[in-house]
Design an enzyme around this catalytic site. Sequence first.
Site, mmCIF file in Angstrom:
data_model
loop_
_atom_site.group_PDB
_atom_site.id
_atom_site.type_symbol
_atom_site.label_atom_id
_atom_site.label_comp_id
_atom_site.label_asym_id
_atom_site.label_seq_id
_atom_site.Cartn_x
_atom_site.Cartn_y
_atom_site.Cartn_z
ATOM 1 N N ARG A 156 1.112 14.655 13.211
ATOM 2 C CA ARG A 156 1.536 14.443 11.835
ATOM 3 C C ARG A 156 1.517 15.717 10.980
ATOM 4 N NH1 ARG A 156 -0.714 8.884 9.671
ATOM 5 N NH2 ARG A 156 1.218 8.946 8.497
ATOM 6 N N PRO A 157 2.367 16.672 11.325
ATOM 7 C CA PRO A 157 2.428 17.918 10.541
ATOM 8 C C PRO A 157 3.010 17.687 9.150
ATOM 9 C CG PRO A 157 4.201 17.857 12.157
ATOM 10 C CD PRO A 157 3.358 16.638 12.404
ATOM 11 N N ILE A 158 2.846 18.678 8.259
ATOM 12 C CA ILE A 158 3.442 18.588 6.916
ATOM 13 C C ILE A 158 4.388 19.765 6.672
ATOM 14 C CG2 ILE A 158 1.640 17.209 5.806
ATOM 15 C CD1 ILE A 158 0.664 20.010 4.627
ATOM 16 N N ASP A 159 4.859 20.375 7.788
ATOM 17 C CA ASP A 159 5.722 21.555 7.659
ATOM 18 C C ASP A 159 6.970 21.279 6.818
ATOM 19 O OD1 ASP A 159 6.300 19.820 9.879
ATOM 20 O OD2 ASP A 159 7.824 21.238 10.543
ATOM 21 N N LYS A 203 0.832 -1.211 0.000
ATOM 22 C CA LYS A 203 0.000 0.000 0.000
ATOM 23 C C LYS A 203 0.865 1.258 0.000
ATOM 24 C CE LYS A 203 -1.493 1.539 4.129
ATOM 25 N NZ LYS A 203 -1.199 2.922 4.517
ATOM 26 N N ASN A 204 1.873 1.298 0.873
ATOM 27 C CA ASN A 204 2.651 2.531 1.019
ATOM 28 C C ASN A 204 3.628 2.777 -0.131
ATOM 29 O OD1 ASN A 204 1.238 3.140 3.282
ATOM 30 N ND2 ASN A 204 2.844 2.572 4.739
ATOM 31 N N ASP A 235 5.509 0.800 11.964
ATOM 32 C CA ASP A 235 4.298 0.110 11.480
ATOM 33 C C ASP A 235 4.215 -1.342 11.955
ATOM 34 O OD1 ASP A 235 3.558 2.442 10.262
ATOM 35 O OD2 ASP A 235 4.121 1.826 8.240
ATOM 36 N N ARG A 270 -4.633 10.734 4.910
ATOM 37 C CA ARG A 270 -3.553 11.721 4.956
ATOM 38 C C ARG A 270 -2.620 11.646 3.761
ATOM 39 N NH1 ARG A 270 -1.636 14.290 8.970
ATOM 40 N NH2 ARG A 270 0.350 14.007 7.935
ATOM 41 N N CYS A 320 -4.224 12.765 13.287
ATOM 42 C CA CYS A 320 -4.930 11.498 13.142
ATOM 43 C C CYS A 320 -4.713 10.696 14.410
ATOM 44 C CB CYS A 320 -4.451 10.736 11.923
ATOM 45 S SG CYS A 320 -2.849 9.992 12.136
ATOM 46 N N ARG A 356 -8.447 -0.424 5.161
ATOM 47 C CA ARG A 356 -7.650 0.618 4.486
ATOM 48 C C ARG A 356 -6.322 0.062 3.999
ATOM 49 N NH1 ARG A 356 -6.934 5.947 7.760
ATOM 50 N NH2 ARG A 356 -5.713 6.236 5.886
ATOM 51 N N LEU A 401 8.621 7.433 16.691
ATOM 52 C CA LEU A 401 8.186 8.240 15.547
ATOM 53 C C LEU A 401 6.896 9.010 15.778
ATOM 54 C CD1 LEU A 401 10.233 6.164 14.072
ATOM 55 C CD2 LEU A 401 9.207 7.218 12.082
HETATM 56 C C1 EPZ Z 1 4.603 7.076 6.337
HETATM 57 O O1 EPZ Z 1 3.868 8.134 6.919
HETATM 58 C C2 EPZ Z 1 3.693 5.902 6.221
HETATM 59 N N1 EPZ Z 1 2.561 6.267 5.375
HETATM 60 C C3 EPZ Z 1 3.234 5.482 7.610
HETATM 61 O O2 EPZ Z 1 2.459 4.316 7.453
HETATM 62 C C4 EPZ Z 1 4.457 5.174 8.485
HETATM 63 O O3 EPZ Z 1 4.049 4.900 9.797
HETATM 64 C C5 EPZ Z 1 5.417 6.361 8.471
HETATM 65 O O4 EPZ Z 1 5.744 6.748 7.119
HETATM 66 C C6 EPZ Z 1 6.726 6.083 9.195
HETATM 67 O O5 EPZ Z 1 7.367 4.995 8.618
HETATM 68 C C7 EPZ Z 1 2.674 6.150 4.061
HETATM 69 O O6 EPZ Z 1 3.695 5.766 3.509
HETATM 70 C C8 EPZ Z 1 1.483 6.510 3.255
HETATM 71 P P1 EPZ Z 1 6.708 10.542 8.164
HETATM 72 P P2 EPZ Z 1 4.399 9.625 6.855
HETATM 73 O O7 EPZ Z 1 6.494 11.816 7.426
HETATM 74 O O8 EPZ Z 1 5.191 9.784 5.619
HETATM 75 C C9 EPZ Z 1 7.294 13.898 11.502
HETATM 76 C C10 EPZ Z 1 0.700 2.805 8.011
HETATM 77 O O9 EPZ Z 1 0.225 2.231 9.030
HETATM 78 N N2 EPZ Z 1 7.035 14.890 10.438
HETATM 79 O O10 EPZ Z 1 7.853 9.688 7.773
HETATM 80 O O11 EPZ Z 1 3.249 10.525 7.084
HETATM 81 C C11 EPZ Z 1 6.059 13.043 11.800
HETATM 82 O O12 EPZ Z 1 5.154 13.707 12.652
HETATM 83 C C12 EPZ Z 1 1.291 4.151 8.183
HETATM 84 O O13 EPZ Z 1 0.694 2.314 6.880
HETATM 85 C C13 EPZ Z 1 7.113 16.233 10.744
HETATM 86 O O14 EPZ Z 1 7.378 16.624 11.874
HETATM 87 O O15 EPZ Z 1 5.372 9.674 8.086
HETATM 88 C C14 EPZ Z 1 6.684 11.815 12.396
HETATM 89 O O16 EPZ Z 1 6.992 12.044 13.744
HETATM 90 C C15 EPZ Z 1 0.667 5.070 9.112
HETATM 91 N N3 EPZ Z 1 6.871 17.142 9.729
HETATM 92 C C16 EPZ Z 1 7.982 11.666 11.609
HETATM 93 O O17 EPZ Z 1 8.244 12.962 11.054
HETATM 94 C C17 EPZ Z 1 6.590 16.762 8.458
HETATM 95 O O18 EPZ Z 1 6.393 17.635 7.600
HETATM 96 C C18 EPZ Z 1 7.941 10.650 10.484
HETATM 97 O O19 EPZ Z 1 6.767 10.850 9.703
HETATM 98 C C19 EPZ Z 1 6.528 15.392 8.158
HETATM 99 C C20 EPZ Z 1 6.762 14.464 9.165
#
Ligand code: EPZ
Length: 420
Positions: A121-124, A22-23, A307, A92, A116, A399, A329
């Site tokens: 989970r910010p996108i900054d 999926k990812n 995960d 998301r 969520c 999902r 994380l």
């Molecule tokens: C991906 O989420 C996966 N989703 C998640 O899968 C997985 O848990 C995660 O990576 C970590 O491996 C998909 O691939 C669709 P991140 P993602 O950005 O990309 C912080 C599942 O169960 N962060 O790597 O959203 C964030 O808050 C899931 O399939 C910021 O601070 O995760 C976290 O603490 C759920 N600012 C860390 O970084 C940002 O702009 C890692 O998050 C982006 C992230």
Amino acid sequence: MDYLRIEGPCTLSGSVPISGAKNAALPLIAMTLLAKNDVTLNRLPAVKDIKTLLKLLEHLGATYTMGDHSVTINTQNIIHTRAIYEIVKTMRASILALGPLLAREGHCEVSLPGGCAIGQRPIDLHLKALEMMGAQITIKGGYVYAEARQGLKGAHIIFDKITVTGTANIVMAAALAKGKTIITNAAREPEVVQLCEVLRRSGVGIEGIGTQELVIYGTDRRLIEIEPFEIIPDRIEAGTYLCAAAITRSRVTLTQVRPEHLDAVIAKLRTMGFGFETSADTITILPTQQIKPASIVTQEYPAFPTDMQAQFLALSTQAEGTSTIEERLFENRFMHVSELQRLGAEIRLNGNVATVVGPAPLYGADVMATDLRASSALVLAALAAEGTTDVHRIYHLDRGYEGLELKLKALGANITRLQE
Ligand code: EPZ
């Protein structure tokens, strides 16, 4: 609403085919926004999140044809550039449309995904990186408005934190930008690697694939031609079935899998006493009578994945001794703890560390799924519990796991999907 009824305990046997990831599929679907041709993705997992992203692309003007575990997507006539809240709020990963859409169209609006069940989970980091590439970003009314009318420009992005979808978003944006983009502290997850490999095969210059520093040479808004490809196997689905076999002390073979993507998971199961036989695309887990306690810290790939944290927490309830599981994380990824306690698990939570005392006898109960992986942990515990467990709110499972109950049933579990 559907729920799962599981009668335990059970022993599993036989083999289980692993679906496409999926990812990996999600960014690869978003990537079709960069293509000038119809793109065929094979080995597409039949899960809800994929349908949601396809719906979003359709809303933007793309068309697609579904095959048997495949989809062909045509993005030639993008007529909208707004990723609407109604779709983004349900998933998301819709944020993955931001990079490619902006790079291609020169502007777009994407709803903020919001927090969520597992954290804020910010996108900054996505937004900062796009700004460095010349985008003007404003946030208004719950939407990100991004503009780069003259196209994005290559830049040196240094991510403060490793982000998986952040890296994917910027790789896709950089593919159509003008000039060279360097991403330092890039994610190295196999799903990111596959995205980069497909782009490279499609003529985008990318160096450093699979390392912490990616260099991408953009096409200056020239759309690319993408050949059909097959999505990599889902390493988290695979890890979940390994835990299902482990907790039920069963011998199970996973097929169509990439064992090297599961090194950290297999290594942890070995320290817990399990044996393995592997080939290039199969993994057989061998049962152990005495499960040893684990010490787990979740980190970015290639370390132990967040995960898989919930599933190992469920497994640790059956270990002989005290396990510790530290979540590094996501700040709120322990929602399954209270539900596992309802089944009889002995778990103490202190901040981001769970201490699990085992072996705890588990008894069937009604439990509620809270997020995707938390749901699978409840199913695993139910397989080992005495009596009937009803797992409610399994739309979370749908999902991300293709036919979970069918695959478990084929392995010998007594599991049925029912309606409330
Ligand atoms: C991906 O989420 C996966 N989703 C998640 O899968 C997985 O848990 C995660 O990576 C970590 O491996 C998909 O691939 C669709 P991140 P993602 O950005 O990309 C912080 C599942 O169960 N962060 O790597 O959203 C964030 O808050 C899931 O399939 C910021 O601070 O995760 C976290 O603490 C759920 N600012 C860390 O970084 C940002 O702009 C890692 O998050 C982006 C992230």
